[in-house]
Enzyme design. Structure first.
Site, short mmCIF file in Angstrom:
data_model
loop_
_atom_site.label_atom_id
_atom_site.label_comp_id
_atom_site.label_asym_id
_atom_site.label_seq_id
_atom_site.Cartn_x
_atom_site.Cartn_y
_atom_site.Cartn_z
N GLY A 81 -5.83 -4.23 -4.84
CA GLY A 81 -5.06 -3.52 -5.85
C GLY A 81 -4.08 -2.56 -5.19
N THR A 85 1.73 0.10 1.18
CA THR A 85 1.22 1.19 2.00
C THR A 85 1.42 0.87 3.47
OG1 THR A 85 -0.65 2.71 2.30
CG2 THR A 85 -1.16 0.36 2.29
N HIS A 87 -0.24 1.21 7.42
CA HIS A 87 -1.38 1.45 8.28
C HIS A 87 -0.88 1.58 9.71
CE1 HIS A 87 -4.05 0.65 5.03
NE2 HIS A 87 -3.78 -0.64 4.97
N ALA A 147 -5.36 6.92 0.71
CA ALA A 147 -4.98 5.87 -0.24
C ALA A 147 -6.12 4.87 -0.39
CB ALA A 147 -3.71 5.16 0.24
N ALA A 162 -7.56 4.20 3.28
CA ALA A 162 -6.88 4.64 4.51
C ALA A 162 -6.73 6.15 4.43
CB ALA A 162 -5.51 3.97 4.62
N CYS A 178 2.74 3.87 -1.79
CA CYS A 178 1.99 3.51 -3.01
C CYS A 178 2.90 3.33 -4.22
CB CYS A 178 0.91 4.54 -3.31
SG CYS A 178 -0.27 4.74 -1.95
#
Length: 239
Positions: A81, A85, A87, A147, A162, A178
Site C-alpha cells: 500500500g 517512497t 529507501h 513511513a 522505513a 508518500c
C-alpha cells in the site's frame, strides 16, 4: 497455551539490495502460508531505491530516469500500500512477516501496532513522535520520520516500514514523499543533532516490536535464517 507469546525470529541483515530482499520475503511467505515457518522480522537497509506502491503515481517522481541512473538509484513497483517512497543508506527498513491470528486480523490495528512500535523506539531516544489523523506513518511535528506500506495475503504480512535514522535527506528531493505535497521528512539525526547508529536502533527496536505484537523475539543471524529456510523447505517438500 493462553498467555504464552508466539516466537518471532528477528534477523538483522545489514545492507541488502531491494530485489533480493523482496525475494527473501516471498520465500518466507510461501513457507509461512503452508505452516512450515515461525514469524520473522527482517531488519535491514537498502542501497538508494525508489519504490511505488499500489496507490502511487509516477508523477510524484520529480526527476527523469536518466537522472536516477546517473545517481545510481533503482526503481521498483511494489505490491504494498501507499504511494512513492525512497529507501537508502541510513534508513532502517523493517519487513515483519507474520501470520496474524484470528484475534489480530484487523488491517487498521496491524498498521497502528507498527506505528506504535516505532513510536516506542523513538521515545527511547527522547524523540516524541506520533501520528497524524488520516495519515499513515510516524511524524515529528510537521515532518515525517517513519513511513509504512504493507501487503497482507491470507493474513500473512509482508513489506512494512522505513524509519529515517541517519539518511541523506536530500534524496527525498527526488520525489513527493508518500505523495503528500508540501510535507517534508526528517530523521533521528536531524532531530537529535547527533549521529545515530542504525545497528543500535535495530537492536533497540526488536524488544519494542515484541512487546507491541506479543511475540517472543528470538535473534538469528543471516546464515542461521538461511539454514532454517532450507530446513523448512525440505519439510514442506516431503509433506
Amino acid at each position: 497455551m493462553a498467555g504464552i507469546s508466539r516466537r518471532c525470529l528477528a534477523v538483522v541483515l545489514g545492507r541488502v539490495e531491494y530485489a533480493p530482499a523482496l525475494e527473501l520475503q516471498l520465500r518466507i511467505c510461501e513457507l509461512k502460508k503452508h505452516g512450515f515457518l515461525e514469524d520473522v522480522l527482517l531488519l535491514l537497509e537498502h542501497s538508494p531505491t525508489i519504490t511505488l506502491g499500489r496507490n502511487g503515481k509516477w508523477e510524484n517522481l520529480l526527476v527523469s530516469e536518466q537522472v536516477l541512473r546517473s545517481k545510481g538509484v533503482s526503481c521498483f513497483e511494489a505490491d504494498r500500500g501507499g504511494d512513492i517512497t525512497f529507501h537508502g543508506p541510513g534508513q532502517l527498513v523493517g519487513y515483519p512477516i507474520l501470520q496474524l491470528d484470528s484475534n489480530e486480523r484487523d488491517v487498521h490495528r496491524y498498521m497502528r501496532n507498527l506505528e506504535e512500535s516505532l513510536i516506542r523506539v523513538l521515545a527511547r531516544y527522547g524523540i516524541e513522535a506520533g501520528r497524524k489523523e488520516k495519515l499513515t506513518g510516524i511524524w515529528f511535528g510537521e515532518r515525517k520520520i517513519g513511513a509504512l506500506g504493507v501487503h497482507i495475503s491470507r493474513w500473512v504480512t509482508r513489506h512494512g516500514f522505513a524509519l529515517n535514522v541517519d539518511p541523506d535527506l536530500s534524496w527525498f528531493d527526488l520525489i513527493v514523499p508518500c505523495g503528500l505535497v508540501g510535507k517534508k521528512v526528517t530523521s533521528m539525526r536531524e532531530v537529535l543533532s547527533q549521529t545515530v547508529k542504525l545497528e543500535e536502533v535495530a537492536e533497540r527496536f526488536v524488544p519494542e516490536f515484541g512487546a507491541v505484537f506479543d511475540r517472543k523475539m528470538v535473534r538469528l543471524s543471516a546464515p542461521e535464517l538461511e539454514e532454517e529456510l532450507k530446513r523448512c523447505a525440505g519439510l514442506m517438500a516431503i509433506a
